[in-house]
Design a protein around this motif. Structure first.
Motif, short mmCIF file in Angstrom:
data_model
loop_
_atom_site.label_atom_id
_atom_site.label_comp_id
_atom_site.label_asym_id
_atom_site.label_seq_id
_atom_site.Cartn_x
_atom_site.Cartn_y
_atom_site.Cartn_z
N TYR A 299 -0.67 -3.68 -1.56
CA TYR A 299 -0.29 -2.75 -0.49
C TYR A 299 1.05 -2.12 -0.81
N ASP A 329 -5.48 3.52 3.72
CA ASP A 329 -6.16 2.44 4.42
C ASP A 329 -5.13 1.47 4.97
N LEU A 331 -4.52 -2.61 6.99
CA LEU A 331 -4.96 -3.93 7.44
C LEU A 331 -3.98 -4.38 8.50
#
Length: 343
Positions: A299, A329, A331
């Motif tokens: 990330y 994206d 999380l």
């Protein structure tokens, strides 16, 4: 410590009743269990009706025959419930929003597991709040005082008209209180509530404290003495006011909301290559975002978000972060603090 509803609810003595039982029987069940409501469930043990102390008072004030009127005629249908794993703060918010003071507690299948009232929360929650965070003054209100020969029906009418759950009578310099349990005792014992006198059931002298008394100390005093209200004295005018443990449950909620956010999320995200710094500068300006970190690995950035509720966290993420075109994206990890190191 994060207090959950299951930590404070009453689960040993569930006040369950059938819908066709009478209001007088409901008063008996409330009194026996020292709870301010009864619940009817369906065959799956899901709450379907709730009759609260206030609804019972309303019925008596309206002059119905409580020995013949059924619970179903005055109960609330489709009652508000709270989940067993919700926080006590969420329970208080639900009570405040829906103007209720008695909640059935359900599991993930909506089956009843217990009931909770503001007093159950207050006695535990104030143990987590330091002294000196609030006084009782903001919540204190004028007492409803009746003559000693007033009837129980008159007491019900006074409670209904003033939105309270007690009335007082004067005895010399003291105020004796007709508490919820005293009122229920009269309802259970007396055949004629118009003839029954408040003075025969208002037996307890209310405890007195200064109007500036500390809120946590007030709750502790109530718990130690088994009472749910105090008389607050104005030092100069000598006038008296009333504060209840229910009032102070909501004071605790206000204090906790002022102390800071309770819901935390960490959002791990990948962004367009080479734009990490630019995105970080934009992210830190988003409401509720408290920190943006650049990290090595799979990330690119980690964003810390703090808010008062999980719903507010979700709104920040969906409306302000996932709408950024440069974010590829994410999380999201919703966190609850286990340990906090304090200076």
């Amino acid at each position: 410590m994060m207090l959950l509803v299951k930590d404070v609810m009453e689960s040993k003595h569930l006040p369950l009743m059938a819908a066709d039982q009478t209001l007088k029987k409901a008063a008996e069940v409330m009194l026996a269990n020292k709870l301010l409501g009864v619940v009817t469930t369906d065959v799956e043990r899901r709450p379907s009706l709730v009759l609260t102390f206030r609804r019972l008072v309303k019925a008596i004030a309206e002059g119905v025959n409580i020995a013949k009127t059924t619970l179903a005629q005055y109960a609330v249908t489709d009652p508000v419930v709270i989940r067993i794993d919700d926080t006590v703060e969420e329970a208080l918010r639900a009570m405040r929003k829906e103007s209720v003071r008695f909640l059935p507690v359900v599991d993930y299948r909506n089956k009843i597991q217990g009931v909770v009232e503001p007093r159950h929360i207050a006695f535990k929650l104030w143990k987590e709040i330091p002294f000196g965070m609030a006084t009782i003054e903001a919540r204190a209100r004028n007492p409803v005082v009746l003559p000693p020969d007033a009837s129980i029906v008159a007491a019900a009418k006074a409670m209904e008209a003033n939105g309270v759950t007690e009335v007082f009578i004067r005895e010399g310099e003291d105020l004796k209180v007709l508490r919820e349990w005293d009122f229920l005792e009269a309802v259970v014992k007396e055949e004629d509530l118009e003839a029954a006198k408040v003075a025969n059931y208002a037996r307890k002298v209310a405890l007195r404290v200064p109007i500036t008394f500390d809120a946590r100390a007030a709750v502790e005093l109530m718990e130690e003495n088994g009472v749910m209200r105090l008389i607050a004295m104005e030092p100069e005018s000598r006038s008296v006011r009333v504060v209840t443990v229910t009032d102070l449950a909501f004071t605790a909620l206000d204090v906790l909301e002022k102390l800071g956010p309770k819901a935390v999320a960490l959002v791990l995200m990948n962004v367009e290559p080479g734009r990490e710094k630019e995105i970080a500068e934009r992210l830190i300006k988003v409401p509720n975002v408290t920190e943006v970190l650049s990290v090595p690995g799979i990330y690119d950035l980690v964003v810390r978000i703090e808010a008062k509720t999980v719903d507010e966290l979700a709104k920040t993420i969906t409306e302000h972060i996932r709408t950024m075109r440069e974010v590829r994206d994410t999380l999201t990890l919703v966190a609850a603090p286990e340990m906090i190191k304090r200076p």
